[in-house]
Design a protein around this motif. Structure first.
Motif, PDB file in Angstrom:
ATOM      1  N   ASP A  32       1.187  -0.957  -0.133  1.00 49.92           N
ATOM      2  CA  ASP A  32       0.077  -0.429   0.086  1.00 49.92           C
ATOM      3  C   ASP A  32       0.857   1.350  -0.214  1.00 49.92           C
ATOM      4  O   ASP A  32       0.625   2.398  -0.829  1.00 49.92           O
ATOM      5  CB  ASP A  32      -1.014   0.164   0.973  1.00 49.92           C
ATOM      6  CG  ASP A  32      -1.833  -0.842   1.230  1.00 49.92           C
ATOM      7  OD1 ASP A  32      -2.184  -1.333   0.723  1.00 49.92           O
ATOM      8  OD2 ASP A  32      -2.621  -1.117   2.049  1.00 49.92           O
ATOM      9  N   LEU A  33       1.956   1.309   0.821  1.00 53.96           N
ATOM     10  CA  LEU A  33       2.784   2.533   0.937  1.00 53.96           C
ATOM     11  C   LEU A  33       3.033   2.154  -0.963  1.00 53.96           C
ATOM     12  O   LEU A  33       3.636   3.551  -1.056  1.00 53.96           O
ATOM     13  CB  LEU A  33       3.857   2.314   1.091  1.00 53.96           C
ATOM     14  CG  LEU A  33       5.031   3.025   1.949  1.00 53.96           C
ATOM     15  CD1 LEU A  33       4.967   4.898   1.838  1.00 53.96           C
ATOM     16  CD2 LEU A  33       6.467   2.730   3.129  1.00 53.96           C
ATOM     17  N   THR A  34       3.858   1.999  -1.908  1.00 57.13           N
ATOM     18  CA  THR A  34       4.129   1.791  -2.075  1.00 57.13           C
ATOM     19  C   THR A  34       3.286   2.083  -3.895  1.00 57.13           C
ATOM     20  O   THR A  34       3.936   2.849  -3.957  1.00 57.13           O
ATOM     21  CB  THR A  34       4.853  -0.047  -2.901  1.00 57.13           C
ATOM     22  OG1 THR A  34       6.047  -0.024  -1.825  1.00 57.13           O
ATOM     23  CG2 THR A  34       5.607   0.094  -4.079  1.00 57.13           C
ATOM     24  N   ASP A  35       2.158   1.837  -3.426  1.00 57.09           N
ATOM     25  CA  ASP A  35       1.106   2.209  -4.634  1.00 57.09           C
ATOM     26  C   ASP A  35       0.717   3.145  -4.173  1.00 57.09           C
ATOM     27  O   ASP A  35       0.524   4.292  -5.506  1.00 57.09           O
ATOM     28  CB  ASP A  35      -0.059   0.746  -4.009  1.00 57.09           C
ATOM     29  CG  ASP A  35       0.725  -0.650  -4.816  1.00 57.09           C
ATOM     30  OD1 ASP A  35       1.282  -0.359  -6.021  1.00 57.09           O
ATOM     31  OD2 ASP A  35      -0.243  -0.837  -5.228  1.00 57.09           O
ATOM     32  N   GLN A  36       0.162   3.952  -2.984  1.00 54.36           N
ATOM     33  CA  GLN A  36      -0.419   4.708  -2.469  1.00 54.36           C
ATOM     34  C   GLN A  36       0.712   6.326  -2.805  1.00 54.36           C
ATOM     35  O   GLN A  36       0.442   7.443  -2.862  1.00 54.36           O
ATOM     36  CB  GLN A  36      -0.813   5.036  -1.641  1.00 54.36           C
ATOM     37  CG  GLN A  36      -2.487   3.546  -1.972  1.00 54.36           C
ATOM     38  CD  GLN A  36      -3.009   3.335  -0.295  1.00 54.36           C
ATOM     39  OE1 GLN A  36      -2.878   4.862   0.646  1.00 54.36           O
ATOM     40  NE2 GLN A  36      -3.198   2.796  -0.759  1.00 54.36           N
ATOM     41  N   ARG A  37       1.764   5.984  -2.192  1.00 54.54           N
ATOM     42  CA  ARG A  37       3.017   7.344  -2.689  1.00 54.54           C
ATOM     43  C   ARG A  37       3.962   7.254  -2.842  1.00 54.54           C
ATOM     44  O   ARG A  37       4.531   8.628  -3.399  1.00 54.54           O
ATOM     45  CB  ARG A  37       3.039   7.145  -0.829  1.00 54.54           C
ATOM     46  CG  ARG A  37       3.987   8.285  -0.604  1.00 54.54           C
ATOM     47  CD  ARG A  37       3.059  10.022  -0.773  1.00 54.54           C
ATOM     48  NE  ARG A  37       3.788  10.898  -0.605  1.00 54.54           N
ATOM     49  CZ  ARG A  37       4.144  11.770  -1.966  1.00 54.54           C
ATOM     50  NH1 ARG A  37       3.809  11.321  -2.931  1.00 54.54           N
ATOM     51  NH2 ARG A  37       5.052  12.758  -1.207  1.00 54.54           N
TER      52      ARG A  37
END
Length: 84
Positions: A32-37
């Protein structure tokens, strides 16, 4: 390692299988960190990248969303028994 644990009795090692749900949740958080930010971000320095990650963590901690299991325990157990 054993000597360190002996000197620090408050800590207890817990060995987690690689396919455990805890590791899956950690991997999901990093996804999620990678995808969203991170993935679509433009960072001109390591400091900018670190700031973006820290901002994501702050936002994530201030607006937490619980993880809801969607699989039924019976299905998980049956799948595990089928593989064994």
């Amino acid at each position: 390692v054993k000597a360190w644990f002996k000197r620090h009795p408050r800590f207890h090692p817990h060995f987690v299988p690689t396919s455990s749900s805890l590791l899956n949740l950690v991997e999901r958080w990093f996804r999620d960190l990678t995808d969203q930010r991170i993935r679509r971000g433009v960072f001109k320095s390591v400091a900018e990248l670190i700031a973006a990650i820290e901002a994501y963590i702050q936002h994530h901690n201030h607006h937490p969303k619980p993880f809801l299991w969607t699989a039924k325990p019976e299905d998980i157990i049956a799948k595990y028994l089928y593989r064994a």
